[in-house]
Design a protein around this motif. Structure first.
Motif, short mmCIF file in Angstrom:
data_model
loop_
_atom_site.label_atom_id
_atom_site.label_comp_id
_atom_site.label_asym_id
_atom_site.label_seq_id
_atom_site.Cartn_x
_atom_site.Cartn_y
_atom_site.Cartn_z
N VAL A 175 11.63 1.68 -2.61
CA VAL A 175 12.57 0.56 -2.54
C VAL A 175 12.45 -0.15 -1.20
O VAL A 175 12.46 -1.39 -1.14
CB VAL A 175 14.01 1.05 -2.79
N ALA A 176 12.31 0.59 -0.12
CA ALA A 176 12.16 -0.03 1.20
C ALA A 176 10.86 -0.84 1.28
O ALA A 176 10.85 -1.95 1.83
CB ALA A 176 12.18 1.04 2.29
N ALA A 177 9.78 -0.31 0.72
CA ALA A 177 8.51 -1.03 0.73
C ALA A 177 8.60 -2.32 -0.08
O ALA A 177 8.09 -3.36 0.34
CB ALA A 177 7.40 -0.13 0.20
N ALA A 228 0.84 -1.21 0.00
CA ALA A 228 0.00 0.00 0.00
C ALA A 228 0.87 1.26 0.00
O ALA A 228 0.59 2.22 -0.73
CB ALA A 228 -0.93 -0.01 1.21
N VAL A 229 1.94 1.24 0.78
CA VAL A 229 2.85 2.39 0.82
C VAL A 229 3.54 2.57 -0.53
O VAL A 229 3.68 3.70 -1.02
CB VAL A 229 3.89 2.22 1.96
N ALA A 230 3.95 1.47 -1.14
CA ALA A 230 4.63 1.56 -2.44
C ALA A 230 3.69 2.13 -3.51
O ALA A 230 4.09 2.98 -4.30
CB ALA A 230 5.13 0.18 -2.86
N PHE A 231 2.44 1.65 -3.53
CA PHE A 231 1.49 2.18 -4.51
C PHE A 231 1.15 3.65 -4.23
O PHE A 231 1.02 4.46 -5.15
CB PHE A 231 0.21 1.36 -4.53
N TYR A 232 1.00 4.00 -2.95
CA TYR A 232 0.71 5.39 -2.60
C TYR A 232 1.86 6.30 -3.02
O TYR A 232 1.65 7.40 -3.52
CB TYR A 232 0.46 5.52 -1.09
N GLU A 233 3.06 5.83 -2.82
CA GLU A 233 4.24 6.63 -3.18
C GLU A 233 4.32 6.85 -4.69
O GLU A 233 4.81 7.88 -5.14
CB GLU A 233 5.50 5.93 -2.66
N GLN A 234 3.85 5.91 -5.47
CA GLN A 234 3.86 6.06 -6.93
C GLN A 234 2.86 7.10 -7.40
O GLN A 234 3.04 7.70 -8.45
CB GLN A 234 3.57 4.72 -7.60
N THR A 235 1.78 7.31 -6.63
CA THR A 235 0.77 8.28 -7.04
C THR A 235 1.07 9.69 -6.52
O THR A 235 0.40 10.64 -6.94
CB THR A 235 -0.62 7.85 -6.54
N ALA A 236 2.04 9.83 -5.63
CA ALA A 236 2.38 11.14 -5.08
C ALA A 236 3.03 12.02 -6.14
O ALA A 236 3.63 11.52 -7.10
CB ALA A 236 3.32 10.98 -3.88
N ASN A 237 2.91 13.33 -5.95
CA ASN A 237 3.52 14.27 -6.89
C ASN A 237 5.04 14.18 -6.85
O ASN A 237 5.69 14.18 -7.89
CB ASN A 237 3.07 15.69 -6.58
N GLU A 238 5.60 14.17 -5.65
CA GLU A 238 7.04 14.02 -5.50
C GLU A 238 7.32 12.60 -5.04
O GLU A 238 7.11 12.26 -3.89
CB GLU A 238 7.58 15.03 -4.48
N LYS A 239 7.81 11.79 -5.95
CA LYS A 239 8.06 10.38 -5.63
C LYS A 239 9.37 10.23 -4.88
O LYS A 239 10.39 10.76 -5.30
CB LYS A 239 8.08 9.56 -6.92
N ASN A 240 9.33 9.51 -3.77
CA ASN A 240 10.53 9.22 -3.00
C ASN A 240 10.96 7.79 -3.32
O ASN A 240 10.30 6.83 -2.94
CB ASN A 240 10.25 9.39 -1.51
N VAL A 241 12.06 7.65 -4.02
CA VAL A 241 12.53 6.35 -4.48
C VAL A 241 12.91 5.47 -3.29
O VAL A 241 12.67 4.26 -3.31
CB VAL A 241 13.73 6.52 -5.44
N TYR A 242 13.49 6.06 -2.25
CA TYR A 242 13.94 5.28 -1.10
C TYR A 242 12.77 4.63 -0.37
O TYR A 242 12.88 3.48 0.07
CB TYR A 242 14.74 6.16 -0.14
#
Length: 60
Positions: free
Chosen positions: A31-33, A14-28
């Motif tokens: 990757v951790a998720a 869920a965190v990985a998918f949420y991070e992909q939809t964010a305006n500023e994507k945090n790669v770290y």
């Protein structure tokens, strides 16, 4: 153990998918998720017997 690993894996995905939809994507974070998800899959699949296990037992 399975009761703990499965919700953690769902949360990581869920965190990985949420991070992909964010305006500023945090790669770290992504990757951790994914690493947490893969570790959980490794823990769950470690209890699954191998297909070759039956063939090895028959050969003996």
């Amino acid at each position: 153990m399975k009761k703990i690993v499965f919700p953690i894996m769902l949360l990581a995905i869920a965190v990985a998918f949420y991070e992909q939809t964010a305006n500023e994507k945090n790669v770290y974070v992504t990757v951790a998720a994914i690493a947490v998800f893969m570790f959980g899959m490794m823990q769950l699949s470690a209890k699954t017997p191998s297909k070759n296990q039956e063939k090895e037992e028959d050969a003996e």
